[in-house]
Design an enzyme around this catalytic site. Structure first.
Site, mmCIF file in Angstrom:
data_model
loop_
_atom_site.group_PDB
_atom_site.id
_atom_site.type_symbol
_atom_site.label_atom_id
_atom_site.label_comp_id
_atom_site.label_asym_id
_atom_site.label_seq_id
_atom_site.Cartn_x
_atom_site.Cartn_y
_atom_site.Cartn_z
ATOM 1 N N MET A 59 0.845 -1.202 0.000
ATOM 2 C CA MET A 59 0.000 0.000 0.000
ATOM 3 C C MET A 59 0.883 1.256 0.000
ATOM 4 O O MET A 59 0.407 2.355 0.272
ATOM 5 C CB MET A 59 -0.940 -0.010 1.200
ATOM 6 C CG MET A 59 -1.902 -1.206 1.166
ATOM 7 S SD MET A 59 -3.444 -0.946 2.025
ATOM 8 C CE MET A 59 -2.873 -0.753 3.701
ATOM 9 N N TYR A 83 4.095 3.968 0.970
ATOM 10 C CA TYR A 83 4.737 4.565 2.139
ATOM 11 C C TYR A 83 5.748 3.559 2.688
ATOM 12 O O TYR A 83 5.697 3.125 3.836
ATOM 13 C CB TYR A 83 3.724 5.002 3.202
ATOM 14 C CG TYR A 83 4.229 6.196 3.971
ATOM 15 C CD1 TYR A 83 4.245 7.458 3.380
ATOM 16 C CD2 TYR A 83 4.734 6.067 5.259
ATOM 17 C CE1 TYR A 83 4.749 8.556 4.050
ATOM 18 C CE2 TYR A 83 5.240 7.170 5.935
ATOM 19 C CZ TYR A 83 5.245 8.388 5.331
ATOM 20 O OH TYR A 83 5.745 9.470 5.995
ATOM 21 N N LEU A 84 6.691 3.229 1.817
ATOM 22 C CA LEU A 84 7.549 2.054 2.026
ATOM 23 C C LEU A 84 8.591 2.250 3.116
ATOM 24 O O LEU A 84 9.066 3.365 3.343
ATOM 25 C CB LEU A 84 8.245 1.719 0.705
ATOM 26 C CG LEU A 84 7.305 1.494 -0.476
ATOM 27 C CD1 LEU A 84 8.109 1.239 -1.750
ATOM 28 C CD2 LEU A 84 6.340 0.349 -0.219
ATOM 29 N N GLY A 129 10.846 -2.933 5.885
ATOM 30 C CA GLY A 129 10.065 -4.180 5.852
ATOM 31 C C GLY A 129 9.647 -4.498 4.423
ATOM 32 O O GLY A 129 9.861 -5.622 3.930
ATOM 33 N N HIS A 130 9.077 -3.510 3.737
ATOM 34 C CA HIS A 130 8.696 -3.713 2.330
ATOM 35 C C HIS A 130 9.927 -4.033 1.479
ATOM 36 O O HIS A 130 9.905 -4.930 0.640
ATOM 37 C CB HIS A 130 8.053 -2.441 1.761
ATOM 38 C CG HIS A 130 6.793 -2.004 2.429
ATOM 39 N ND1 HIS A 130 6.719 -0.874 3.207
ATOM 40 C CD2 HIS A 130 5.543 -2.538 2.418
ATOM 41 C CE1 HIS A 130 5.487 -0.725 3.653
ATOM 42 N NE2 HIS A 130 4.747 -1.712 3.199
ATOM 43 N N GLN A 180 -10.385 -3.045 1.958
ATOM 44 C CA GLN A 180 -9.890 -3.722 3.162
ATOM 45 C C GLN A 180 -9.941 -2.839 4.401
ATOM 46 O O GLN A 180 -9.494 -3.244 5.466
ATOM 47 C CB GLN A 180 -8.483 -4.291 2.941
ATOM 48 C CG GLN A 180 -7.382 -3.262 2.840
ATOM 49 C CD GLN A 180 -6.061 -3.900 2.399
ATOM 50 O OE1 GLN A 180 -5.936 -4.371 1.286
ATOM 51 N NE2 GLN A 180 -5.079 -3.906 3.278
ATOM 52 N N SER A 239 3.904 1.255 8.170
ATOM 53 C CA SER A 239 3.599 2.590 7.627
ATOM 54 C C SER A 239 2.813 3.401 8.649
ATOM 55 O O SER A 239 2.832 4.630 8.631
ATOM 56 C CB SER A 239 2.794 2.468 6.340
ATOM 57 O OG SER A 239 3.419 1.574 5.449
#
Ligand code: AMP
Length: 278
Positions: free
Chosen positions: A30, A32-33, A36-37, A61, A186
């Site tokens: 989604m 706003y990296l 972790g991403h 979601q 995020s």
């Protein structure tokens, strides 16, 4: 690195990539990296020849009272980070591209979607599986990488992939944490300095149980009480604490290897999750 907003253009590019014989690795996000991403992107990079990252804040979601409208976004920064990771394609569709006005179809993984996060977020996982299947059909990956931070999501997506005979290997990357142990998210930017400090207790609580388990402790009820006490001391408002089998997500009678300890806790209005597997 290409950035494409339409499904039609993405499908055309993917078709060319497939024809060239390259394998496709996919990381849905989604945006706003954070690290972790990026750790998932690195796994995809290692395991495949053409890497696609999607950035899409998926409205289906989010519940009506949740943080969809103020979910953080910074496409410019995200694109710069992904370029550094040698990503080949960012798929960055609009809401209308994924959900045109005549959109009607939802995918639902029974039972698993109702447990844990699904208790207070009853439509959340239906939104996730619906968009993930849609993205899978657009990107046609050979492997897709998800984070163990959203462990239940991983179990549900694996179930969907198996049940619907998708030829996609689902890989779970480990949880990446801040130096003090807080799982990267995020949403961490929403935490006030006081809440940010207190939020470390999520990791401390699951680590405590992991530690005690190694010393021979095995009572799930007592484990939950201990974690509840630790978290409430730090003014966390508990959504749930689960001590369950990591595959079925059903409660265990005794802690054992493969037991998933997972929790969701509010600090102020921000809901954080964390987990560990014994
Ligand atoms: P999100 O953008 O929050 O939807 O997350 C996109 C993917 O990144 C999901 O598969 C998450 O599980 C994963 N992810 C988010 N935070 C972390 C983290 N701290 N460590 C590892 N994976 C993560």
């Amino acid at each position: 690195m290409r950035i494409i907003k339409t499904i039609a253009q993405t499908k055309r590019l993917i078709e060319r990539v497939k024809k060239s014989g390259k394998t496709i690795g996919f990381v849905p996000t989604m945006g706003y990296l954070h690290e972790g991403h990026l750790s998932l992107v690195r796994i995809a990079r290692r395991k495949s020849q053409f890497v696609v990252v999607s950035i899409f804040v998926n409205p289906t979601q989010f519940g009506p009272s949740e943080d969809l409208a103020k979910y953080p976004q910074d496409m410019k920064r995200d694109a710069a980070l992904l370029k550094k990771e040698n990503v080949d394609l960012i798929f960055y569709p609009s809401v209308n591209e994924i959900y045109p006005p005549d959109y009607k179809t939802y995918v639902y993984v029974k039972e698993l979607s109702r447990l844990m996060c699904g208790i207070t977020r009853p439509h959340h996982f239906q939104g996730v599986t619906t968009v993930v299947l849609n993205l899978f059909n657009i990107v046609k990956p050979d492997i897709a990488v998800f984070g163990a931070k959203d462990y239940q999501q991983g179990v549900i997506i694996k179930r969907m992939t198996k049940d619907l005979n998708l030829d996609i290997k689902i890989v779970l990357g480990k949880i990446i944490r801040e130096k003090d142990g807080l799982a990267m998210s995020s949403r961490n930017i929403y935490l006030s300095p006081r809440h940010r400090k207190n939020a470390i207790v999520l990791y401390q609580a699951v680590r405590r149980i992991r530690h005690d388990f190694r010393q021979g402790f095995s009572d799930p009820k007592r484990a939950k009480t201990m974690m509840r006490q630790m978290i409430e001391k730090k003014n966390g408002r508990i959504d749930y604490i689960a001590v369950v089998n990591k595959n079925t997500l059903s409660p265990v009678k005794k802690l054992g290897a493969g037991t998933l300890i997972a929790l969701a806790v509010f600090f102020g209005k921000t809901r954080l999750i964390d987990n560990t597997i014994l």
